[in-house]
Design a protein around this motif. Sequence first.
Motif, mmCIF file in Angstrom:
data_model
loop_
_atom_site.group_PDB
_atom_site.id
_atom_site.type_symbol
_atom_site.label_atom_id
_atom_site.label_comp_id
_atom_site.label_asym_id
_atom_site.label_seq_id
_atom_site.Cartn_x
_atom_site.Cartn_y
_atom_site.Cartn_z
ATOM 1 N N GLU A 37 0.811 -1.221 0.000
ATOM 2 C CA GLU A 37 0.000 0.000 0.000
ATOM 3 C C GLU A 37 0.847 1.274 0.000
ATOM 4 O OE1 GLU A 37 -3.085 0.587 -0.384
ATOM 5 O OE2 GLU A 37 -4.266 -1.150 0.225
ATOM 6 N N GLY A 38 2.150 1.163 0.315
ATOM 7 C CA GLY A 38 3.012 2.347 0.227
ATOM 8 C C GLY A 38 3.515 2.883 1.549
ATOM 9 N N LYS A 39 3.490 2.065 2.587
ATOM 10 C CA LYS A 39 3.944 2.537 3.911
ATOM 11 C C LYS A 39 5.421 2.925 3.879
ATOM 12 C CE LYS A 39 2.809 -1.317 5.939
ATOM 13 N NZ LYS A 39 2.369 -1.999 4.695
ATOM 14 N N THR A 40 6.262 2.042 3.353
ATOM 15 C CA THR A 40 7.697 2.340 3.273
ATOM 16 C C THR A 40 7.951 3.537 2.363
ATOM 17 O OG1 THR A 40 8.351 0.062 3.740
ATOM 18 C CG2 THR A 40 9.945 1.439 2.569
ATOM 19 N N THR A 41 7.196 3.642 1.298
ATOM 20 C CA THR A 41 7.325 4.774 0.374
ATOM 21 C C THR A 41 7.131 6.100 1.106
ATOM 22 O OG1 THR A 41 6.575 3.437 -1.495
ATOM 23 C CG2 THR A 41 6.359 5.831 -1.707
ATOM 24 N N ILE A 42 6.183 6.141 2.022
ATOM 25 C CA ILE A 42 5.930 7.366 2.790
ATOM 26 C C ILE A 42 7.132 7.718 3.664
ATOM 27 C CG2 ILE A 42 4.558 8.293 4.713
ATOM 28 C CD1 ILE A 42 2.115 6.979 3.394
ATOM 29 N N LEU A 43 7.687 6.726 4.367
ATOM 30 C CA LEU A 43 8.870 7.006 5.191
ATOM 31 C C LEU A 43 10.031 7.494 4.332
ATOM 32 C CD1 LEU A 43 9.176 4.307 7.998
ATOM 33 C CD2 LEU A 43 7.732 6.321 7.864
#
Length: 233
Positions: A37-43
């Motif tokens: 879903e993009g959690k790491t992308t946000i960090l």
Amino acid sequence: MIELRDVTIRSGPFVLSQVNLTVPQGGYAILMGRTGEGKTTILEAICGLRTVAAGRVVVGGVDVTRWKPADRGIGYVPQDLALFPTMTVRGHLEFALRIRRADRATLRNRVAELSHVLGIEALLDRHVRHLSGGEAQRVALGRALAFEPQILLLDEPLAALDETTRQRLCELLRSIQRDRGLTTLHITHNRAEAQALADTLFVIESRQVAERPIGQLEQLAAAVATTHRNETR
């Protein structure tokens, strides 16, 4: 404080758009969501490892959207820890200070302080390839904290640990965060971990980020954990 203001991030066909998120100064926020879903992308966008296509990343009231990662003053523990296999524990704790040209006294004092707080004093001259999972997690946390950041980003830092070790490190994380007033954003799939740490809860669903009441944590974490287990079989 950490703020994402109408942020859009692209990576090939993957797009996160109109992301808005605020972690209050000194708060401990948990970010949950299904795999992909993009959690790491946000960090990575917050710490500058991924380019933001639109919108603003604001840290401590300052727009850092176009700043280099090293200039943002953010401590980051990636999911794989990214420890240097040929470096000792002491070397990891000194790393961020050396690239900032700290003097010998600062290096010595900071390593002594961190190793004591993290309980790794006896490991300082050991190479990281000889560490247990819990020990490696402590070293990665120490490296992230060494230059005394005000912002800490954690990407599933306790995922590979047994429950007893996870609980101990949750207590350590919370203690360090409170003592230093760190503004923290932490990704996890684990309900107990989230319950032990969260002041604020964010959830990604269908690539949209929403803040949810802490009271919904148990229900949300159970759904995320079930999906995570199914996807990793």
